[in-house]
Design a protein around this motif. Sequence first.
Motif, PDB file in Angstrom:
ATOM      1  N   SER A  37     -20.275 -80.668 -32.903  1.00  0.00           N
ATOM      2  CA  SER A  37     -19.759 -79.390 -32.400  1.00  0.00           C
ATOM      3  C   SER A  37     -20.767 -78.665 -31.513  1.00  0.00           C
ATOM      4  N   ALA A  38     -22.040 -79.098 -31.527  1.00  0.00           N
ATOM      5  CA  ALA A  38     -23.059 -78.466 -30.686  1.00  0.00           C
ATOM      6  C   ALA A  38     -23.159 -79.121 -29.305  1.00  0.00           C
ATOM      7  N   ALA A  39     -22.395 -80.168 -29.064  1.00  0.00           N
ATOM      8  CA  ALA A  39     -22.477 -80.894 -27.794  1.00  0.00           C
ATOM      9  C   ALA A  39     -21.997 -80.034 -26.633  1.00  0.00           C
ATOM     10  N   VAL A  40     -22.710 -80.126 -25.525  1.00  0.00           N
ATOM     11  CA  VAL A  40     -22.328 -79.439 -24.300  1.00  0.00           C
ATOM     12  C   VAL A  40     -22.308 -80.449 -23.160  1.00  0.00           C
ATOM     13  N   VAL A  41     -21.566 -80.120 -22.125  1.00  0.00           N
ATOM     14  CA  VAL A  41     -21.476 -80.968 -20.938  1.00  0.00           C
ATOM     15  C   VAL A  41     -21.821 -80.111 -19.729  1.00  0.00           C
ATOM     16  N   ARG A  42     -22.556 -80.716 -18.800  1.00  0.00           N
ATOM     17  CA  ARG A  42     -22.846 -80.002 -17.561  1.00  0.00           C
ATOM     18  C   ARG A  42     -22.898 -80.990 -16.406  1.00  0.00           C
ATOM     19  N   PRO A  43     -22.566 -80.526 -15.216  1.00  0.00           N
ATOM     20  CA  PRO A  43     -22.552 -81.414 -14.061  1.00  0.00           C
ATOM     21  C   PRO A  43     -23.951 -81.896 -13.706  1.00  0.00           C
ATOM     22  N   LEU A  44     -24.063 -83.163 -13.376  1.00  0.00           N
ATOM     23  CA  LEU A  44     -25.303 -83.756 -12.887  1.00  0.00           C
ATOM     24  C   LEU A  44     -24.910 -85.012 -12.114  1.00  0.00           C
ATOM     25  N   SER A  45     -24.643 -84.849 -10.852  1.00  0.00           N
ATOM     26  CA  SER A  45     -24.175 -85.962 -10.032  1.00  0.00           C
ATOM     27  C   SER A  45     -25.349 -86.785  -9.524  1.00  0.00           C
ATOM     28  N   ILE A  46     -25.293 -88.078  -9.786  1.00  0.00           N
ATOM     29  CA  ILE A  46     -26.353 -88.959  -9.307  1.00  0.00           C
ATOM     30  C   ILE A  46     -26.364 -89.015  -7.787  1.00  0.00           C
ATOM     31  N   ARG A  47     -25.251 -88.710  -7.161  1.00  0.00           N
ATOM     32  CA  ARG A  47     -25.183 -88.713  -5.696  1.00  0.00           C
ATOM     33  C   ARG A  47     -26.019 -87.599  -5.083  1.00  0.00           C
ATOM     34  N   GLN A  48     -26.355 -86.592  -5.867  1.00  0.00           N
ATOM     35  CA  GLN A  48     -27.146 -85.479  -5.348  1.00  0.00           C
ATOM     36  C   GLN A  48     -28.635 -85.643  -5.619  1.00  0.00           C
ATOM     37  N   LEU A  49     -29.013 -86.742  -6.255  1.00  0.00           N
ATOM     38  CA  LEU A  49     -30.425 -86.995  -6.535  1.00  0.00           C
ATOM     39  C   LEU A  49     -31.064 -87.738  -5.364  1.00  0.00           C
ATOM     40  N   PRO A  50     -32.372 -87.548  -5.160  1.00  0.00           N
ATOM     41  CA  PRO A  50     -33.051 -88.277  -4.086  1.00  0.00           C
ATOM     42  C   PRO A  50     -32.983 -89.791  -4.305  1.00  0.00           C
ATOM     43  N   ILE A  51     -33.008 -90.546  -3.232  1.00  0.00           N
ATOM     44  CA  ILE A  51     -33.000 -92.011  -3.328  1.00  0.00           C
ATOM     45  C   ILE A  51     -34.374 -92.522  -3.710  1.00  0.00           C
ATOM     46  N   PHE A  84     -37.008 -89.397 -10.280  1.00  0.00           N
ATOM     47  CA  PHE A  84     -37.455 -89.175 -11.657  1.00  0.00           C
ATOM     48  C   PHE A  84     -38.062 -87.790 -11.838  1.00  0.00           C
ATOM     49  N   GLU A  85     -38.766 -87.296 -10.832  1.00  0.00           N
ATOM     50  CA  GLU A  85     -39.291 -85.936 -10.924  1.00  0.00           C
ATOM     51  C   GLU A  85     -38.158 -84.937 -11.101  1.00  0.00           C
ATOM     52  N   ARG A  86     -37.103 -85.106 -10.343  1.00  0.00           N
ATOM     53  CA  ARG A  86     -35.950 -84.199 -10.434  1.00  0.00           C
ATOM     54  C   ARG A  86     -35.278 -84.326 -11.800  1.00  0.00           C
ATOM     55  N   LEU A  87     -35.085 -85.563 -12.261  1.00  0.00           N
ATOM     56  CA  LEU A  87     -34.444 -85.774 -13.561  1.00  0.00           C
ATOM     57  C   LEU A  87     -35.249 -85.148 -14.695  1.00  0.00           C
ATOM     58  N   PHE A  88     -36.577 -85.357 -14.690  1.00  0.00           N
ATOM     59  CA  PHE A  88     -37.393 -84.826 -15.777  1.00  0.00           C
ATOM     60  C   PHE A  88     -37.623 -83.325 -15.655  1.00  0.00           C
ATOM     61  N   ALA A  89     -37.427 -82.760 -14.484  1.00  0.00           N
ATOM     62  CA  ALA A  89     -37.441 -81.305 -14.364  1.00  0.00           C
ATOM     63  C   ALA A  89     -36.157 -80.723 -14.959  1.00  0.00           C
ATOM     64  N   PHE A  90     -35.083 -81.482 -14.847  1.00  0.00           N
ATOM     65  CA  PHE A  90     -33.787 -81.063 -15.364  1.00  0.00           C
ATOM     66  C   PHE A  90     -33.748 -81.144 -16.888  1.00  0.00           C
ATOM     67  N   LYS A  91     -34.334 -82.224 -17.418  1.00  0.00           N
ATOM     68  CA  LYS A  91     -34.318 -82.471 -18.862  1.00  0.00           C
ATOM     69  C   LYS A  91     -35.581 -83.252 -19.202  1.00  0.00           C
ATOM     70  N   PRO A  92     -36.451 -82.727 -20.082  1.00  0.00           N
ATOM     71  CA  PRO A  92     -37.743 -83.366 -20.338  1.00  0.00           C
ATOM     72  C   PRO A  92     -37.690 -84.728 -21.046  1.00  0.00           C
ATOM     73  N   GLN A  93     -36.688 -84.973 -21.856  1.00  0.00           N
ATOM     74  CA  GLN A  93     -36.582 -86.258 -22.563  1.00  0.00           C
ATOM     75  C   GLN A  93     -35.204 -86.857 -22.342  1.00  0.00           C
ATOM     76  N   TRP A  94     -35.181 -88.177 -22.109  1.00  0.00           N
ATOM     77  CA  TRP A  94     -33.934 -88.894 -21.842  1.00  0.00           C
ATOM     78  C   TRP A  94     -33.848 -90.110 -22.737  1.00  0.00           C
ATOM     79  N   GLU A  95     -32.644 -90.492 -23.091  1.00  0.00           N
ATOM     80  CA  GLU A  95     -32.388 -91.765 -23.751  1.00  0.00           C
ATOM     81  C   GLU A  95     -32.349 -92.829 -22.660  1.00  0.00           C
ATOM     82  N   ALA A  96     -32.745 -94.041 -22.974  1.00  0.00           N
ATOM     83  CA  ALA A  96     -32.745 -95.126 -21.982  1.00  0.00           C
ATOM     84  C   ALA A  96     -31.349 -95.308 -21.380  1.00  0.00           C
ATOM     85  N   THR A  97     -30.317 -95.205 -22.197  1.00  0.00           N
ATOM     86  CA  THR A  97     -28.939 -95.411 -21.700  1.00  0.00           C
ATOM     87  C   THR A  97     -28.544 -94.323 -20.705  1.00  0.00           C
TER      88      THR A  97
END
Length: 90
Positions: free
Chosen positions: A53-67, A73-86
């Motif tokens: 019930s605590a789950a949230v969803v937010r937009p994060l389009s891979i098309r808007q990330l640098p190539i 990776f800098e942008r991704l880790f600025a967005f969220k400090p820890q990621w699951e491999a999947t």
Amino acid sequence: KRPLTVAPAGSTARPLSEFMEQWRKAVREAAYDSIEPDLGMLRGEVLVEGKGSAAVVRPLSIRQLPINAKQRFERLFAFKPQWEATELEP
């Protein structure tokens, strides 16, 4: 049939249950009766954080990330400090 908008540009995190209900309603209203919304359909377009019930969803389009990998990776880790491999799989 009209195109569906999942989340308006600039949207912020919303409860996953609310998002899924609104998405199902939009699908029904657009007369896509044979489609059952599934988060897998939005892979690369949204990020789900938390569980249950605590789950949230937010937009994060891979098309808007640098190539460039370093910038990406800098942008991704600025967005969220820890990621699951999947979450980082292409």
